[in-house]
Design a protein around this motif. Sequence first.
Motif, mmCIF file in Angstrom:
data_model
loop_
_atom_site.group_PDB
_atom_site.id
_atom_site.type_symbol
_atom_site.label_atom_id
_atom_site.label_comp_id
_atom_site.label_asym_id
_atom_site.label_seq_id
_atom_site.Cartn_x
_atom_site.Cartn_y
_atom_site.Cartn_z
ATOM 1 N N GLU A 99 0.831 -1.213 0.000
ATOM 2 C CA GLU A 99 0.000 0.000 0.000
ATOM 3 C C GLU A 99 0.860 1.255 0.000
ATOM 4 O OE1 GLU A 99 -0.374 -2.387 2.405
ATOM 5 O OE2 GLU A 99 -2.206 -3.365 1.734
ATOM 6 N N ASP A 100 1.891 1.284 0.865
ATOM 7 C CA ASP A 100 2.777 2.447 0.944
ATOM 8 C C ASP A 100 3.577 2.619 -0.338
ATOM 9 O OD1 ASP A 100 1.866 2.901 3.533
ATOM 10 O OD2 ASP A 100 3.517 1.769 4.443
ATOM 11 N N ALA A 101 4.083 1.518 -0.885
ATOM 12 C CA ALA A 101 4.862 1.589 -2.124
ATOM 13 C C ALA A 101 3.993 2.086 -3.282
ATOM 14 C CB ALA A 101 5.459 0.219 -2.452
ATOM 15 N N CYS A 102 2.760 1.608 -3.379
ATOM 16 C CA CYS A 102 1.853 2.059 -4.442
ATOM 17 C C CYS A 102 1.518 3.538 -4.280
ATOM 18 C CB CYS A 102 0.575 1.222 -4.455
ATOM 19 S SG CYS A 102 0.819 -0.458 -5.076
ATOM 20 N N ARG A 103 1.336 3.961 -3.039
ATOM 21 C CA ARG A 103 1.034 5.372 -2.780
ATOM 22 C C ARG A 103 2.206 6.262 -3.224
ATOM 23 N NH1 ARG A 103 -1.690 4.796 1.369
ATOM 24 N NH2 ARG A 103 -0.017 4.220 2.794
ATOM 25 N N GLU A 104 3.453 5.856 -2.914
ATOM 26 C CA GLU A 104 4.623 6.634 -3.319
ATOM 27 C C GLU A 104 4.784 6.643 -4.837
ATOM 28 O OE1 GLU A 104 8.305 5.715 -1.391
ATOM 29 O OE2 GLU A 104 7.584 6.388 0.564
ATOM 30 N N LEU A 105 4.572 5.493 -5.470
ATOM 31 C CA LEU A 105 4.675 5.439 -6.933
ATOM 32 C C LEU A 105 3.594 6.280 -7.598
ATOM 33 C CD1 LEU A 105 5.672 1.773 -7.780
ATOM 34 C CD2 LEU A 105 6.844 3.851 -8.503
ATOM 35 N N ALA A 106 2.390 6.262 -7.056
ATOM 36 C CA ALA A 106 1.310 7.073 -7.621
ATOM 37 C C ALA A 106 1.652 8.552 -7.535
ATOM 38 C CB ALA A 106 -0.008 6.778 -6.902
ATOM 39 N N ALA A 107 2.249 8.981 -6.414
ATOM 40 C CA ALA A 107 2.644 10.381 -6.260
ATOM 41 C C ALA A 107 3.739 10.768 -7.255
ATOM 42 C CB ALA A 107 3.118 10.637 -4.832
ATOM 43 N N ALA A 108 4.551 9.792 -7.671
ATOM 44 C CA ALA A 108 5.622 10.041 -8.634
ATOM 45 C C ALA A 108 5.179 9.763 -10.064
ATOM 46 C CB ALA A 108 6.829 9.177 -8.286
ATOM 47 N N GLY A 113 12.271 6.959 -10.841
ATOM 48 C CA GLY A 113 13.284 8.006 -10.830
ATOM 49 C C GLY A 113 12.775 9.325 -10.283
ATOM 50 N N ALA A 114 11.464 9.495 -10.185
ATOM 51 C CA ALA A 114 10.865 10.732 -9.671
ATOM 52 C C ALA A 114 10.380 10.596 -8.230
ATOM 53 C CB ALA A 114 9.703 11.144 -10.575
ATOM 54 N N LEU A 115 10.755 9.498 -7.560
ATOM 55 C CA LEU A 115 10.346 9.319 -6.166
ATOM 56 C C LEU A 115 10.960 10.419 -5.308
ATOM 57 C CD1 LEU A 115 10.718 5.450 -5.879
ATOM 58 C CD2 LEU A 115 8.595 6.753 -5.719
ATOM 59 N N PRO A 116 10.224 10.915 -4.320
ATOM 60 C CA PRO A 116 10.774 11.974 -3.465
ATOM 61 C C PRO A 116 11.971 11.452 -2.663
ATOM 62 C CG PRO A 116 8.686 11.177 -2.599
ATOM 63 C CD PRO A 116 8.892 10.509 -3.918
ATOM 64 N N SER A 117 13.077 12.182 -2.712
ATOM 65 C CA SER A 117 14.310 11.749 -2.075
ATOM 66 C C SER A 117 14.473 12.384 -0.702
ATOM 67 C CB SER A 117 15.508 12.125 -2.953
ATOM 68 O OG SER A 117 16.707 11.806 -2.305
ATOM 69 N N ALA A 118 14.926 11.583 0.256
ATOM 70 C CA ALA A 118 15.251 12.073 1.591
ATOM 71 C C ALA A 118 16.763 12.133 1.757
ATOM 72 C CB ALA A 118 14.631 11.172 2.642
ATOM 73 N N LEU A 119 17.505 11.992 0.651
ATOM 74 C CA LEU A 119 18.960 11.939 0.711
ATOM 75 C C LEU A 119 19.584 13.189 1.331
ATOM 76 C CD1 LEU A 119 21.390 10.196 0.133
ATOM 77 C CD2 LEU A 119 21.477 11.139 -2.174
ATOM 78 N N PRO A 120 19.113 14.415 1.019
ATOM 79 C CA PRO A 120 19.751 15.591 1.637
ATOM 80 C C PRO A 120 19.668 15.584 3.167
ATOM 81 C CG PRO A 120 18.412 16.266 -0.218
ATOM 82 C CD PRO A 120 18.138 14.807 0.026
ATOM 83 N N ALA A 157 18.351 3.611 -0.251
ATOM 84 C CA ALA A 157 17.168 3.650 0.617
ATOM 85 C C ALA A 157 16.690 5.082 0.838
ATOM 86 C CB ALA A 157 17.478 2.975 1.949
ATOM 87 N N ALA A 158 17.634 6.018 1.004
ATOM 88 C CA ALA A 158 17.253 7.409 1.228
ATOM 89 C C ALA A 158 16.650 8.035 -0.029
ATOM 90 C CB ALA A 158 18.469 8.217 1.682
ATOM 91 N N THR A 159 17.109 7.597 -1.192
ATOM 92 C CA THR A 159 16.619 8.154 -2.443
ATOM 93 C C THR A 159 15.292 7.546 -2.879
ATOM 94 O OG1 THR A 159 18.903 8.528 -3.135
ATOM 95 C CG2 THR A 159 17.228 8.598 -4.851
ATOM 96 N N LEU A 160 15.122 6.250 -2.678
ATOM 97 C CA LEU A 160 13.956 5.555 -3.234
ATOM 98 C C LEU A 160 12.866 5.235 -2.215
ATOM 99 C CD1 LEU A 160 15.837 3.159 -5.649
ATOM 100 C CD2 LEU A 160 14.728 5.340 -6.183
ATOM 101 N N GLY A 161 13.093 5.450 -0.953
ATOM 102 C CA GLY A 161 12.048 5.278 0.052
ATOM 103 C C GLY A 161 11.512 3.867 0.159
ATOM 104 N N VAL A 162 10.207 3.776 0.372
ATOM 105 C CA VAL A 162 9.525 2.508 0.647
ATOM 106 C C VAL A 162 9.505 1.576 -0.565
ATOM 107 C CG1 VAL A 162 7.304 1.487 1.309
ATOM 108 C CG2 VAL A 162 8.084 3.559 2.413
ATOM 109 N N VAL A 163 9.487 2.132 -1.759
ATOM 110 C CA VAL A 163 9.319 1.305 -2.958
ATOM 111 C C VAL A 163 10.391 0.231 -3.058
ATOM 112 C CG1 VAL A 163 9.217 1.325 -5.487
ATOM 113 C CG2 VAL A 163 8.125 3.160 -4.181
#
Length: 166
Positions: A99-108, A113-120, A157-163
């Motif tokens: 569910e979380d992975a689908c939600r993140e992919l839908a937002a992107a 490659g457009a997943l929101p990054s937490a790397l900074p 992991a920081a760049t791609l999140g839950v997916v």
Amino acid sequence: MRQLPLRSTFVTATALLLGVGGTVLSTAVAQPVARPGAQPVAQPADRPVDRLADSRGLYAPSALVLTVGEGERPAATVAERAVTLSCAPRATGTHPAPEDACRELAAAGGDPGALPSALPQTLCTREYAPVTVTADGVWRGERVTWSGTYNNGCEMAATLGVVFSF
């Protein structure tokens, strides 16, 4: 009224379709054979249409195979972990948090490659142990083939999140 010999519909249909010598006849139509004493079954003229059941099958598929492996290039990397993720009509698959992975992919928009990054905001070591990830399948009916290489697992992991957290 002439009595027809007792034969099953299947045998009659097969004989009509195969014809003589196994040649297929394109105009043959199988019809049920009359049985002595059989009563005709009344068929409802107008059956109500179950619109909800009909609409359940009307969605563009969203199903991906996600892989993670050590290496610098997708072609030379052996997948060490892989999961399936299906987001339509509902989130399922072998992914641990579909569910979380689908939600993140839908937002992107379905683009890994457009997943929101937490790397900074993430502190990762400067270790160089390249990790390559891939996503193959379809997103809302469109073909998806994507890969990315990261310096190490922390950056991935920081760049791609839950997916790609599996």
